[in-house]
Design a protein around this motif. Structure first.
Motif, PDB file in Angstrom:
ATOM      1  N   GLN A  75       5.342   2.334   2.584  1.00  0.00           N
ATOM      2  CA  GLN A  75       5.065   1.309   3.587  1.00  0.00           C
ATOM      3  C   GLN A  75       6.361   0.551   3.809  1.00  0.00           C
ATOM      4  O   GLN A  75       6.765  -0.254   2.971  1.00  0.00           O
ATOM      5  N   GLY A  76       7.030   0.836   4.908  1.00  0.00           N
ATOM      6  CA  GLY A  76       8.328   0.218   5.142  1.00  0.00           C
ATOM      7  C   GLY A  76       9.285   0.616   4.043  1.00  0.00           C
ATOM      8  O   GLY A  76       9.482   1.781   3.745  1.00  0.00           O
ATOM      9  N   ARG A  77       9.872  -0.380   3.383  1.00  0.00           N
ATOM     10  CA  ARG A  77      10.839  -0.111   2.315  1.00  0.00           C
ATOM     11  C   ARG A  77      10.194  -0.001   0.941  1.00  0.00           C
ATOM     12  O   ARG A  77      10.884   0.143  -0.053  1.00  0.00           O
ATOM     13  N   VAL A  99       1.684  -8.289   0.686  1.00  0.00           N
ATOM     14  CA  VAL A  99       1.810  -7.330   1.777  1.00  0.00           C
ATOM     15  C   VAL A  99       2.838  -6.281   1.377  1.00  0.00           C
ATOM     16  O   VAL A  99       3.961  -6.614   0.992  1.00  0.00           O
ATOM     17  N   LEU A 100       2.446  -5.016   1.457  1.00  0.00           N
ATOM     18  CA  LEU A 100       3.372  -3.940   1.128  1.00  0.00           C
ATOM     19  C   LEU A 100       4.482  -3.855   2.173  1.00  0.00           C
ATOM     20  O   LEU A 100       4.271  -4.194   3.333  1.00  0.00           O
ATOM     21  N   GLY A 101       5.628  -3.425   1.764  1.00  0.00           N
ATOM     22  CA  GLY A 101       6.745  -3.252   2.676  1.00  0.00           C
ATOM     23  C   GLY A 101       7.760  -4.365   2.633  1.00  0.00           C
ATOM     24  O   GLY A 101       8.789  -4.301   3.281  1.00  0.00           O
ATOM     25  N   GLY A 102       7.480  -5.420   1.892  1.00  0.00           N
ATOM     26  CA  GLY A 102       8.461  -6.482   1.732  1.00  0.00           C
ATOM     27  C   GLY A 102       8.340  -7.638   2.702  1.00  0.00           C
ATOM     28  O   GLY A 102       9.131  -8.560   2.640  1.00  0.00           O
ATOM     29  N   GLY A 103       7.387  -7.623   3.615  1.00  0.00           N
ATOM     30  CA  GLY A 103       7.243  -8.716   4.571  1.00  0.00           C
ATOM     31  C   GLY A 103       6.285  -9.783   4.077  1.00  0.00           C
ATOM     32  O   GLY A 103       5.582  -9.621   3.086  1.00  0.00           O
ATOM     33  N   ALA A 105       3.971 -11.071   6.173  1.00  0.00           N
ATOM     34  CA  ALA A 105       2.725 -10.842   6.891  1.00  0.00           C
ATOM     35  C   ALA A 105       2.715  -9.398   7.392  1.00  0.00           C
ATOM     36  O   ALA A 105       3.730  -8.698   7.349  1.00  0.00           O
ATOM     37  N   LEU A 106       1.557  -8.983   7.879  1.00  0.00           N
ATOM     38  CA  LEU A 106       1.453  -7.636   8.440  1.00  0.00           C
ATOM     39  C   LEU A 106       2.365  -7.518   9.657  1.00  0.00           C
ATOM     40  O   LEU A 106       2.483  -8.464  10.442  1.00  0.00           O
ATOM     41  N   PRO A 107       3.007  -6.389   9.835  1.00  0.00           N
ATOM     42  CA  PRO A 107       3.818  -6.196  11.037  1.00  0.00           C
ATOM     43  C   PRO A 107       2.950  -6.303  12.295  1.00  0.00           C
ATOM     44  O   PRO A 107       1.784  -5.894  12.296  1.00  0.00           O
ATOM     45  N   ARG A 108       3.519  -6.867  13.334  1.00  0.00           N
ATOM     46  CA  ARG A 108       2.787  -7.039  14.584  1.00  0.00           C
ATOM     47  C   ARG A 108       2.355  -5.669  15.115  1.00  0.00           C
ATOM     48  O   ARG A 108       3.100  -4.696  15.062  1.00  0.00           O
ATOM     49  N   GLY A 109       1.124  -5.595  15.605  1.00  0.00           N
ATOM     50  CA  GLY A 109       0.614  -4.349  16.157  1.00  0.00           C
ATOM     51  C   GLY A 109      -0.031  -3.436  15.127  1.00  0.00           C
ATOM     52  O   GLY A 109      -0.401  -2.317  15.456  1.00  0.00           O
ATOM     53  N   THR A 110      -0.124  -3.897  13.888  1.00  0.00           N
ATOM     54  CA  THR A 110      -0.742  -3.073  12.849  1.00  0.00           C
ATOM     55  C   THR A 110      -2.060  -3.701  12.396  1.00  0.00           C
ATOM     56  O   THR A 110      -2.313  -4.875  12.636  1.00  0.00           O
ATOM     57  N   VAL A 122      -5.353  -6.123  -5.649  1.00  0.00           N
ATOM     58  CA  VAL A 122      -5.475  -5.656  -4.276  1.00  0.00           C
ATOM     59  C   VAL A 122      -4.218  -6.080  -3.528  1.00  0.00           C
ATOM     60  O   VAL A 122      -3.823  -7.241  -3.565  1.00  0.00           O
ATOM     61  N   VAL A 123      -3.575  -5.115  -2.891  1.00  0.00           N
ATOM     62  CA  VAL A 123      -2.405  -5.378  -2.057  1.00  0.00           C
ATOM     63  C   VAL A 123      -2.769  -4.988  -0.626  1.00  0.00           C
ATOM     64  O   VAL A 123      -3.721  -4.250  -0.400  1.00  0.00           O
ATOM     65  N   MET A 124      -2.017  -5.519   0.312  1.00  0.00           N
ATOM     66  CA  MET A 124      -2.335  -5.279   1.711  1.00  0.00           C
ATOM     67  C   MET A 124      -1.391  -4.239   2.309  1.00  0.00           C
ATOM     68  O   MET A 124      -0.205  -4.499   2.510  1.00  0.00           O
ATOM     69  N   GLY A 125      -1.940  -3.060   2.561  1.00  0.00           N
ATOM     70  CA  GLY A 125      -1.217  -2.043   3.292  1.00  0.00           C
ATOM     71  C   GLY A 125      -1.458  -2.251   4.777  1.00  0.00           C
ATOM     72  O   GLY A 125      -2.236  -3.129   5.166  1.00  0.00           O
ATOM     73  N   TRP A 126      -0.848  -1.452   5.607  1.00  0.00           N
ATOM     74  CA  TRP A 126      -0.987  -1.617   7.045  1.00  0.00           C
ATOM     75  C   TRP A 126      -0.651  -0.320   7.764  1.00  0.00           C
ATOM     76  O   TRP A 126       0.046   0.536   7.245  1.00  0.00           O
TER      77      TRP A 126
END
Length: 144
Positions: A75-77, A99-103, A105-110, A122-126
């Motif tokens: 998920q991202g990086r 949030v997975l990926g290092g952000g 919040a969730l990336p916009r549009g996901t 529990v982690v948040m994938g997207w």
């Protein structure tokens, strides 16, 4: 060793790379209609717009890309080994979940894809298509 990709979202498409050259071509065309033509100038404009756009697209592909292999969910990086994933089906999102990926919040549009890890957290994938990612991970986890 390269693993087969079971699900992928690139994070960005390459079509924005056409913006600079198309703009330069339009400028060249307008100049051709007016009489004075400077092709070298428009070539420089095309390259000057192409290069930063290429960096922008490449960056988005790294930061917003989603890839699932038999070994890991990328998920991202960030990479989560499949052996650490307990479930994605029926997992309720938790307030304040990482949030997975290092952000932040969730990336916009996901859409969110809550992931329950083997240790119970529990982690948040997207993903843009959350149902497709959830189905692909579930199929992978259900393999014997």
């Amino acid at each position: 060793m390269d693993q087969p990709t079971l699900y992928a979202e690139p994070g960005a498409s390459w079509w924005p790379l056409l913006w600079g050259p198309v703009f330069a071509l339009l400028g060249f065309g307008v100049e051709a209609l007016t009489g004075v033509v400077r092709p070298l100038l428009w070539l420089v404009v095309a390259v000057a717009l192409f290069l930063p756009t290429a960096l922008w697209v490449q960056g988005r592909r790294k930061v917003y890309g989603v890839r699932l292999t038999p070994v890991a969910l990328h998920q991202g990086r960030e990479e989560v080994p499949v052996r650490d994933i307990a479930a994605v089906a029926g997992v309720e999102p938790r307030s304040g979940a990482k949030v997975l990926g290092g952000g932040w919040a969730l990336p916009r549009g996901t859409e969110p894809v809550p992931v329950k890890l083997a240790d119970g957290t529990v982690v948040m994938g997207w993903a843009r298509d959350a149902d497709a990612l959830r189905a692909a991970v579930t199929r992978l986890l259900d393999r014997p």
